[in-house]
Design a protein around this motif. Structure first.
Motif, mmCIF file in Angstrom:
data_model
loop_
_atom_site.group_PDB
_atom_site.id
_atom_site.type_symbol
_atom_site.label_atom_id
_atom_site.label_comp_id
_atom_site.label_asym_id
_atom_site.label_seq_id
_atom_site.Cartn_x
_atom_site.Cartn_y
_atom_site.Cartn_z
ATOM 1 N N GLY A 78 0.719 -1.306 -0.042
ATOM 2 C CA GLY A 78 0.042 -0.163 0.095
ATOM 3 C C GLY A 78 1.154 1.113 -0.362
ATOM 4 N N GLU A 79 0.249 2.514 0.299
ATOM 5 C CA GLU A 79 1.164 3.855 0.335
ATOM 6 C C GLU A 79 2.137 3.664 1.104
ATOM 7 N N GLY A 80 3.522 4.160 0.791
ATOM 8 C CA GLY A 80 4.471 4.174 1.496
ATOM 9 C C GLY A 80 5.410 3.102 1.461
ATOM 10 N N LYS A 81 4.817 1.890 0.593
ATOM 11 C CA LYS A 81 5.705 0.842 0.497
ATOM 12 C C LYS A 81 6.355 0.703 -0.824
ATOM 13 N N LYS A 82 7.678 0.208 -0.947
ATOM 14 C CA LYS A 82 8.354 0.078 -2.153
ATOM 15 C C LYS A 82 8.412 -1.240 -2.674
ATOM 16 N N VAL A 83 7.646 -1.604 -3.781
ATOM 17 C CA VAL A 83 7.361 -2.992 -4.080
ATOM 18 C C VAL A 83 7.910 -3.194 -5.559
ATOM 19 N N GLY A 84 8.536 -4.376 -5.495
ATOM 20 C CA GLY A 84 9.131 -4.824 -6.905
ATOM 21 C C GLY A 84 8.150 -5.736 -7.634
ATOM 22 N N VAL A 85 8.319 -5.781 -8.868
ATOM 23 C CA VAL A 85 7.508 -7.060 -9.671
ATOM 24 C C VAL A 85 8.545 -7.701 -10.682
ATOM 25 N N VAL A 86 8.904 -8.868 -10.465
ATOM 26 C CA VAL A 86 9.917 -9.329 -11.324
ATOM 27 C C VAL A 86 9.191 -10.264 -12.346
ATOM 28 N N GLY A 87 9.528 -9.931 -13.699
ATOM 29 C CA GLY A 87 8.976 -10.602 -14.728
ATOM 30 C C GLY A 87 7.558 -9.728 -15.335
ATOM 31 N N LEU A 88 7.748 -9.355 -16.394
ATOM 32 C CA LEU A 88 6.620 -8.365 -16.946
ATOM 33 C C LEU A 88 5.760 -9.396 -17.873
ATOM 34 N N VAL A 130 8.405 -0.955 -8.762
ATOM 35 C CA VAL A 130 9.646 -1.118 -9.579
ATOM 36 C C VAL A 130 9.396 -2.419 -10.305
ATOM 37 N N VAL A 131 9.505 -2.147 -11.674
ATOM 38 C CA VAL A 131 9.501 -3.412 -12.513
ATOM 39 C C VAL A 131 11.077 -4.011 -12.848
ATOM 40 N N PHE A 132 11.073 -5.242 -12.533
ATOM 41 C CA PHE A 132 12.319 -5.991 -13.114
ATOM 42 C C PHE A 132 12.019 -6.836 -14.360
ATOM 43 N N THR A 133 12.668 -6.394 -15.469
ATOM 44 C CA THR A 133 12.528 -7.259 -16.579
ATOM 45 C C THR A 133 13.851 -7.529 -17.223
ATOM 46 N N THR A 134 13.773 -8.807 -17.970
ATOM 47 C CA THR A 134 14.849 -9.212 -18.946
ATOM 48 C C THR A 134 14.779 -8.781 -20.257
ATOM 49 N N SER A 135 13.502 -8.007 -20.696
ATOM 50 C CA SER A 135 13.188 -7.472 -21.901
ATOM 51 C C SER A 135 13.180 -6.120 -22.233
ATOM 52 N N GLU A 136 14.217 -5.710 -22.764
ATOM 53 C CA GLU A 136 14.427 -4.067 -22.715
ATOM 54 C C GLU A 136 13.412 -3.419 -23.627
ATOM 55 N N SER A 137 12.533 -4.257 -24.307
ATOM 56 C CA SER A 137 11.429 -3.542 -25.031
ATOM 57 C C SER A 137 10.363 -3.467 -24.496
ATOM 58 N N GLU A 150 9.364 2.896 -11.834
ATOM 59 C CA GLU A 150 10.703 2.763 -12.371
ATOM 60 C C GLU A 150 10.805 1.516 -13.102
ATOM 61 N N VAL A 151 11.593 1.025 -13.782
ATOM 62 C CA VAL A 151 12.015 -0.092 -14.662
ATOM 63 C C VAL A 151 13.410 -0.211 -14.712
ATOM 64 N N VAL A 152 13.700 -1.506 -14.242
ATOM 65 C CA VAL A 152 15.060 -1.956 -13.923
ATOM 66 C C VAL A 152 15.421 -2.894 -15.086
ATOM 67 N N LEU A 153 16.393 -3.152 -15.891
ATOM 68 C CA LEU A 153 16.697 -4.074 -16.702
ATOM 69 C C LEU A 153 17.652 -5.195 -15.608
ATOM 70 N N SER A 154 16.972 -6.338 -15.310
ATOM 71 C CA SER A 154 17.626 -7.196 -14.305
ATOM 72 C C SER A 154 19.134 -7.688 -14.547
ATOM 73 N N ARG A 155 19.347 -7.648 -15.975
ATOM 74 C CA ARG A 155 20.791 -8.224 -16.233
ATOM 75 C C ARG A 155 21.748 -7.150 -16.254
ATOM 76 N N LEU A 201 7.299 -9.414 -5.621
ATOM 77 C CA LEU A 201 6.694 -10.395 -6.096
ATOM 78 C C LEU A 201 7.279 -10.780 -7.278
ATOM 79 N N ASP A 202 7.775 -12.242 -7.325
ATOM 80 C CA ASP A 202 8.406 -12.908 -8.339
ATOM 81 C C ASP A 202 7.545 -13.638 -9.354
ATOM 82 N N ALA A 203 7.545 -13.324 -10.286
ATOM 83 C CA ALA A 203 6.239 -14.066 -11.311
ATOM 84 C C ALA A 203 7.277 -14.614 -12.634
#
Ligand code: NAP
Ligand code: ZN
Length: 353
Positions: free
Chosen positions: A177-187, A206-213, A225-230, A246-248
């Motif tokens: 919720g509000e005030g939390k920093k949350v990551g999502v792995v794999g779009l 913040v999204v972590f993706t292996t796909s630059e596109s 924010e988006v992070v290229l995980s490699r 959350l790792d998906a």
């Protein structure tokens, strides 16, 4: 008993192909649903190819599909919550024992006698196992049928029944919720729903993706924010900073790289279910009292809560609608992370087969 058209796999190595399957006549508590759309989950692919053999061995023929939406065609005499014409959904479960401690707490997904939508022994004896949503119709006890809010597009609502609840439930459980920093792995299918929910709950996402596109899409879907995980430098900037991740991801990957991004007492929850075990460096957990856990879909009451939340906030999946005949091609594209962001099968296509 009546016959319904469906797509089934005959073995771990054969493509899906058209067939007919038996469905039971509705009992007094059953609802017969004409299926309009069915989402394509990566779990369908894992199961059909028997990649989960050690935990959940596949039984053939297998009719996958557990992101089902459609219209009620007929109801049994004791059904009170649905009538013909209603817009409804069915997710990953079609029954449970209703008496165990989990069922009593509305956590049917953990019932030891739960019945999955496909591949579970069919206690009605219509077929050896239950058959899923890659089919023109299905018969389900009303307790496992969900209401789909009228304002939602049905093709985009179908994935809510698995990808939606699987990401909604752990984020509610861990207090995103509000005030939390949350990551999502794999779009992918799950990941893009996680981004929409985390954003709707008010978190910094913040999204972590292996796909630059996928960078632009991640921002459009709601990520801050988006992070290229490699890219190790980009990863390092976020070290020790997340409340929840959350790792998906559906394949092997370095889980320790994400554990190290958690803050003290942070949690990393796996919803992705890769074929092989992941290796966890326990020092990453010990030193900051971090936790590593898993989550399985969600109970029926919470699934309805999620659907109602989606109705209020106008949330659906971003889908590419495909005809049933394109399912094998869709599986190959899913393996290449080439899905934007869920395939949704238009079941009208089955009629012409
Ligand atoms: P999906 O649409 O195929 O998405 C998976 C995403 O993982 C891909 O889009 C890709 O995202 C990333 N990825 C793929 N290969 C990777 C690799 N080698 N290394 C790093 N990242 C990779 O799949 P899905 O339908 O969302 O399902 C994801 C997983 O959740 C599957 O294992 C599925 O069985 C499981 N699942 C679990 C539950 C549950 O209740 N726990 C429910 C449903 C599904 P990027 O392109 O952004 O990197
Ligand atoms: Zn699924």
């Amino acid at each position: 008993m009546y016959k319904a058209k469906a797509y089934a796999a005959g073995s771990a190595t054969s493509p899906l192909a058209q067939t007919t399957i038996p469905r039971r006549e509705p009992t007094e508590s059953d609802v017969r649903i004409e299926i309009l759309f069915c989402g394509v989950c990566h779990s369908d692919l894992h199961y059909v190819r028997d990649e989960w053999h050690e935990s959940l061995a596949a039984i053939y023929p297998c009719v996958p599909g557990h992101e089902i939406v459609g219209r009620v065609a007929e109801v049994g005499s004791a059904v009170t919550r649905f009538k013909p014409g209603d817009q409804v959904g069915v997710g990953c479960m079609v029954d449970s024992d209703r008496t165990c401690a989990n069922c009593k707490e509305d956590l049917e997904q953990f019932c030891p006698n739960g019945v999955l939508t496909y591949g579970s022994p069919d206690k009605h004896g219509t077929a050896p196992v239950t058959y899923g949503g890659y089919s023109e119709s299905i018969v389900v006890d009303e307790r496992f049928v969900l209401r789909i809010p009228d304002n939602l597009d049905l093709a985009g609502a179908a994935p809510l029944l698995c990808a939606g609840i699987t990401t909604y439930s752990p984020m509610r459980h861990w207090g995103v919720g509000e005030g939390k920093k949350v990551g999502v792995v794999g779009l992918g299918g799950l990941g893009h729903m996680a981004v929409k929910f985390a954003r709707a709950f008010g978190a910094h996402v913040v999204v972590f993706t292996t796909s630059e596109s996928k960078k632009e899409d991640a921002l459009r879907l709601g990520a801050h924010e988006v992070v290229l995980s490699r890219n190790a430098d980009e990863m390092e900037k976020h070290a020790g900073s997340f409340d929840f991740i959350l790792d998906a991801v559906a394949a092997q990957h370095d889980i320790n790289a994400y554990i190290n991004l958690l803050a003290r007492d942070g949690n990393l929850t796996m919803v992705g279910a890769p074929e092989k075990p992941l290796s966890v460096a326990v020092f990453g957990l010990i030193f900051q009292r971090r936790s590593f856990s898993g989550s399985l879909i969600g109970g029926i009451a919470e699934t309805q809560e999620m659907l109602d939340f989606c109705g209020e906030h106008n949330i659906t999946a971003d889908v590419e609608v495909i005809p049933m005949q394109k399912i094998n091609e869709a599986y190959e594209r899913m393996l290449k992370s080439d899905v934007k962001y869920r395939f949704s099968i238009d079941m009208a296509s089955l009629k012409s087969d």
